[in-house]
Motif scaffolding. Structure first.
Motif, short mmCIF file in Angstrom:
data_model
loop_
_atom_site.label_atom_id
_atom_site.label_comp_id
_atom_site.label_asym_id
_atom_site.label_seq_id
_atom_site.Cartn_x
_atom_site.Cartn_y
_atom_site.Cartn_z
N GLY A 39 26.55 -39.90 -11.86
CA GLY A 39 27.30 -40.70 -10.90
C GLY A 39 26.71 -42.07 -10.73
N ALA A 40 25.37 -42.15 -10.66
CA ALA A 40 24.70 -43.44 -10.53
C ALA A 40 24.99 -44.32 -11.74
CB ALA A 40 23.19 -43.23 -10.36
N ARG A 41 24.99 -43.71 -12.93
CA ARG A 41 25.28 -44.49 -14.15
C ARG A 41 26.70 -45.03 -14.12
NH1 ARG A 41 27.71 -43.46 -18.81
NH2 ARG A 41 28.00 -41.25 -18.30
N LEU A 42 27.66 -44.23 -13.68
CA LEU A 42 29.05 -44.69 -13.64
C LEU A 42 29.22 -45.84 -12.65
CD1 LEU A 42 30.96 -41.28 -13.78
CD2 LEU A 42 30.76 -42.99 -15.59
N LEU A 43 28.50 -45.78 -11.54
CA LEU A 43 28.60 -46.85 -10.55
C LEU A 43 28.07 -48.18 -11.12
CD1 LEU A 43 27.55 -45.00 -7.28
CD2 LEU A 43 29.75 -46.08 -7.74
N VAL A 44 27.05 -48.09 -11.94
CA VAL A 44 26.50 -49.32 -12.54
C VAL A 44 27.43 -49.82 -13.63
CG1 VAL A 44 24.58 -50.28 -13.85
CG2 VAL A 44 24.14 -48.71 -11.94
N GLU A 45 27.87 -48.94 -14.51
CA GLU A 45 28.60 -49.37 -15.69
C GLU A 45 30.08 -49.65 -15.40
OE1 GLU A 45 28.04 -46.43 -18.66
OE2 GLU A 45 25.87 -46.76 -18.84
N LEU A 46 30.72 -48.87 -14.52
CA LEU A 46 32.16 -49.03 -14.29
C LEU A 46 32.47 -49.82 -13.03
CD1 LEU A 46 33.50 -45.46 -15.24
CD2 LEU A 46 33.29 -47.50 -16.67
N ALA A 47 31.62 -49.71 -12.02
CA ALA A 47 31.90 -50.38 -10.76
C ALA A 47 31.05 -51.62 -10.54
CB ALA A 47 31.69 -49.41 -9.59
N ASP A 48 30.02 -51.82 -11.40
CA ASP A 48 29.11 -52.95 -11.23
C ASP A 48 28.52 -52.94 -9.82
OD1 ASP A 48 27.67 -55.15 -11.99
OD2 ASP A 48 29.26 -56.59 -11.46
N ARG A 49 28.09 -51.73 -9.39
CA ARG A 49 27.50 -51.59 -8.05
C ARG A 49 26.13 -50.94 -8.16
NH1 ARG A 49 30.75 -52.00 -3.51
NH2 ARG A 49 28.71 -51.91 -2.47
N PRO A 50 25.15 -51.68 -8.71
CA PRO A 50 23.80 -51.11 -8.81
C PRO A 50 23.19 -50.83 -7.44
CG PRO A 50 23.78 -53.45 -9.34
CD PRO A 50 25.22 -53.05 -9.26
N ASP A 51 23.71 -51.47 -6.38
CA ASP A 51 23.17 -51.22 -5.05
C ASP A 51 23.51 -49.81 -4.54
OD1 ASP A 51 25.87 -52.06 -5.06
OD2 ASP A 51 25.78 -52.53 -2.93
N LEU A 52 24.56 -49.21 -5.11
CA LEU A 52 24.95 -47.87 -4.68
C LEU A 52 24.30 -46.78 -5.51
CD1 LEU A 52 28.80 -48.38 -4.10
CD2 LEU A 52 26.91 -48.79 -2.51
N ALA A 53 23.85 -47.14 -6.70
CA ALA A 53 23.33 -46.14 -7.64
C ALA A 53 22.18 -45.32 -7.06
CB ALA A 53 22.93 -46.80 -8.95
N PRO A 54 21.15 -45.91 -6.41
CA PRO A 54 20.05 -45.09 -5.88
C PRO A 54 20.50 -44.08 -4.83
CG PRO A 54 19.43 -47.41 -5.97
CD PRO A 54 20.90 -47.35 -6.22
N LEU A 55 21.51 -44.43 -4.05
CA LEU A 55 21.98 -43.52 -3.00
C LEU A 55 22.66 -42.30 -3.61
CD1 LEU A 55 21.57 -46.31 -1.57
CD2 LEU A 55 23.41 -45.64 -0.01
N VAL A 56 23.50 -42.54 -4.63
CA VAL A 56 24.18 -41.42 -5.29
C VAL A 56 23.18 -40.58 -6.07
CG1 VAL A 56 25.88 -40.82 -7.04
CG2 VAL A 56 26.40 -42.59 -5.36
N ALA A 57 22.22 -41.24 -6.73
CA ALA A 57 21.25 -40.51 -7.55
C ALA A 57 20.36 -39.61 -6.71
CB ALA A 57 20.39 -41.51 -8.33
N ALA A 58 20.12 -39.96 -5.44
CA ALA A 58 19.16 -39.21 -4.62
C ALA A 58 19.83 -38.35 -3.56
CB ALA A 58 18.20 -40.20 -3.96
N HIS A 59 21.14 -38.17 -3.58
CA HIS A 59 21.76 -37.45 -2.46
C HIS A 59 21.51 -35.94 -2.49
CE1 HIS A 59 25.10 -36.58 -5.32
NE2 HIS A 59 25.44 -35.62 -4.49
N HIS A 60 20.89 -35.42 -3.58
CA HIS A 60 20.50 -34.01 -3.62
C HIS A 60 18.98 -33.84 -3.49
CE1 HIS A 60 24.05 -31.58 -4.04
NE2 HIS A 60 24.55 -32.39 -4.97
N GLU A 61 18.27 -34.91 -3.15
CA GLU A 61 16.84 -34.79 -2.88
C GLU A 61 16.66 -34.17 -1.49
OE1 GLU A 61 14.69 -35.31 -5.09
OE2 GLU A 61 15.45 -36.83 -6.48
N ASN A 62 15.68 -33.28 -1.36
CA ASN A 62 15.39 -32.65 -0.07
C ASN A 62 14.28 -33.39 0.65
OD1 ASN A 62 17.34 -30.74 -0.56
ND2 ASN A 62 15.88 -29.21 -1.32
#
Length: 681
Positions: free
Chosen positions: A571-594
């Motif tokens: 999901g983080a990769r798609l946000l960077v490549e398709l949406a040009d939103r690198p600012d959102l990528a860390p949030l999506v990448a870490a939403h399953h971290e405990n």
């Protein structure tokens, strides 16, 4: 039915034969006229009780009265037979038999009104019509029957004999009044019973004439009339009992209401003319009946005028009103929109339109049924009526779509009103009938306004419709004004619509419609609750909207655990490549971290996890717990709270959990609708 009719005809032929062949034998004729004569009357009494047990509603009441009436008739005839045998045919007048006859008449009259009247007593016009016909029938009966039969001297015998024609005239008048008092649909059995009483009335009149003017013989041919009455009552009882009759549904029939008026007027005029020809003056009875008819006609005319006005108003109301919600319908809205547009143009005042559509309403119908869906629509209608001014117009625009027409209201005021309605709708649960579950709704709003100047109706509605479409595309549960500034930051507005559509398709395929939109709604409110800055709020909501988009890279059927754990990074990769939103990528990448470091994909812990990701994790879990994730069922709100509390400090950031549960306690936002109160959105 055919068997009963044939048996009845056979009995009449048999009885007539007995009368014919025994008329020269006093003992035989006495037996036929008093014992054999009782057979069909006893059968009518017994079958009437059978009909009373088998029928229901108004027909049951009528047959109960008829059963008692026939039983008293049988008792009276049995008493007469006793006197005929014991007194050698000399029956005293009056006798105990007359008590049974009289009470039988008194029960037969209300039985006719109840059985044939079809609610006569509850309808003023038909009641007046019946009185008019009864007055005409009574006047005619007096002139042709009662007057000539009045005895010269009054004693007990004369009074008793005179009562029978009075009761006969009353019975015939009631029958005529009920039959001619307007269109109706009576049960078949009651029509047959009415015919039986018509024959009985003529027979009783003949009996009264023979008693007063000649000599009545109990074994004579006159008994054929009462035998025919009893046979018809037997047939009627069998018809009622075999078909278990109940109230007939009303049918649309030709309006014959002019007939009672015509019958009454013609009858009274004929009686008056007969008085003038025979007596030379009008009798007091004729004058009284004529006055009664005139008063009745006047009252009837007044009542008919009022009834026509009520009917016209009711038809007009039905033509412009939605029957389910009692709001105006779309046709009336469009008519009034043209009127208000002309008025706004003439007076230079603004005019606004609000269109609102309930979000995911189909799920309410699918989950709880259409009856609950109707209750939801009615509740929304009540909320709308409470929210607008008296001069505003609300209508049901479509299935789950409503419209508000706001004269003299500019665009910003209309948006403010729409926002108040949206917030009120979120806080108004609908209780499911037969269940403790409650449904909390959200809706999407489109607002358009025409400021002072020319108003193009079609463009105004189209602008509101386009704004509504945009509100739904942006995640629903929001107000969008056409050409107006949004009422609150729209974190989804800058996301590619194609990626938003893809995320929604992933949610739908997983059996969780609008899951991303729900998590985003909770996320921005939780971020506000935590006091985060506006930019972080928007980033958190936007990332929450697309947090599961990486699942598109997993196989559609039974993905492996490794593939599932990879979807945050995809999901983080798609946000960077398709949406040009690198600012959102860390949030999506870490939403399953405990929070305790046991999550995936990187095993981050505590504040090393971006705050937006911590918020998404809690909101995602809350949405799943409350709405259910197939095949797991949804939990109640209390169960979901307990489950969330168990993860506090391990899976979840304690501060985020506390903020979210605080929002739930306040029940101030639509996310509360994700509890067991209703389907996921």
């Amino acid at each position: 039915m055919l068997t009963t009719v044939l048996l009845g005809i056979a009995w009449l032929v048999f009885y007539a034969s007995l009368v014919f062949f025994t008329q020269d034998s006093r003992s035989a004729s006495l037996f036929v006229g008093n014992v054999v004569y009782l057979v069909p009357i006893g059968a009518a009494a017994a079958l009437s009780f059978y009909a009373a047990r088998r029928t229901s509603h108004r027909v049951h009441t009528a047959w109960t009265l008829l059963a008692c009436s026939n039983l008293l008739w049988f008792a009276g005839e049995s008493t007469w037979a006793y006197y005929a045998y014991r007194k050698s045919g000399q029956v005293p007048v009056p006798s105990p038999a007359d008590i049974g006859y009289f009470i039988s008449y008194l029960l037969a009259v209300p039985a006719i009104v109840v059985g044939l009247g079809a609610g006569l007593l509850r309808q003023t016009r038909r009641m007046i019509d019946a009185l008019l016909v009864a007055a005409g029938g009574a006047a005619l009966g007096w002139q042709l029957l009662l007057g000539p039969l009045m005895p010269q001297s009054w004693d007990a015998s004369a009074i008793t004999a005179f009562i029978y024609p009075v009761l006969s005239v009353t019975l015939v008048s009631v029958l005529a009044a009920v039959v001619l008092s307007g269109p109706q649909r009576a049960p078949r059995s009651m029509v047959i019973a009415g015919a039986a009483f018509g024959i009985a009335a003529l027979t009783d009149a003949s009996y009264a004439y023979l008693t007063l003017a000649h000599e009545y013989k109990s074994a004579g041919w006159l008994n054929m009339g009462w035998q025919a009455e009893a046979v018809l009552l037997c047939i009627a009882a069998v018809v009622a009992g075999r078909s278990a009759e109940s109230d007939e549904r009303p049918t649309v029939e030709p309006d014959l209401s002019f007939v009672p008026v015509m019958v009454a007027v013609v009858t009274v005029c004929g009686v008056a003319l007969a008085d003038l020809i025979v007596v030379g003056e009008l009798s007091r009875v004729t004058l009284g009946v004529t006055l009664l008819v005139l008063v009745g006609l006047l009252v009837r005319q007044v009542g008919a005028s009022r009834e026509r006005s009520r009917v016209a108003e009711r038809l007009r109301s039905e033509a412009v009103t939605d029957s389910l919600t009692d709001l105006y319908n779309r046709r009336y809205f469009e008519e009034m929109l043209v009127v208000e547009a002309d008025s706004a143009q003439r007076h230079g005042t603004p005019l606004s339109v609000i269109l609102l559509d309930l979000d995911h309403f189909k799920e309410v119908n699918d989950t709880y049924g259409h009856a609950t869906g109707d209750a939801v629509l009615a509740e929304v209608a009540r909320l709308l009526r409470r929210s607008v001014r008296g001069g505003d117009l609300i209508c049901r625009y479509g299935g789950e779509e409503f419209a508000c027409l706001l004269p003299g209201t500019d665009g910003q005021a209309a948006v403010d009103l729409a926002e108040r309605i949206r917030a009120g709708l979120c806080r108004t649960p609908v209780t499911v009938r037969g269940s403790s579950a409650r449904i909390l709704l959200t809706a999407s709003f489109g607002v358009a306004a025409a400021e002072a100047g020319p108003v193009e109706v079609a463009k105004l509605v189209e602008a509101a419709d386009q704004a509504l479409y945009r509100a739904k595309a942006l995640g629903r549960d929001r107000v969008v004004g056409s050409g107006l500034a949004p009422t609150r930051p729209d974190p989804v507005a800058e996301l590619p619509p194609g990626l938003v559509w893809l995320a929604d398709r992933i949610d739908a395929a997983a059996g969780e419609p609008a899951h991303g939109a729900t998590v985003a709604a909770w996320a921005i409110r939780t971020a506000v609750r935590l006091g985060l800055d506006a930019a972080t709020q928007r980033r958190t909501a936007a990332a929450a909207r697309l947090h599961d988009v990486g699942k598109v890279a997993s196989p559609a059927v039974a993905p492996s655990a490794q593939e599932v754990r990879r979807h945050p990074q995809e999901g983080a990769r798609l946000l960077v490549e398709l949406a040009d939103r690198p600012d959102l990528a860390p949030l999506v990448a870490a939403h399953h971290e405990n929070f305790d470091g046991t999550g995936f994909p990187l095993g981050l812990a505590g504040t090393d996890i971006p705050v937006g990701a911590r918020i998404i994790a809690v909101c995602d879990a809350w949405a799943i717990l409350c709405a259910g994730r197939p095949p797991a069922a949804a939990l109640s709100e209390s169960e979901a709270r307990s489950e969330l509390a168990r993860g506090r400090g391990t899976r979840f950031d304690p501060a985020v959990v506390d903020a979210l549960l605080g929002l739930v306690d306040e029940a101030a936002e639509p996310g509360a609708g994700l509890s067991q109160a209703g389907p996921s959105r």
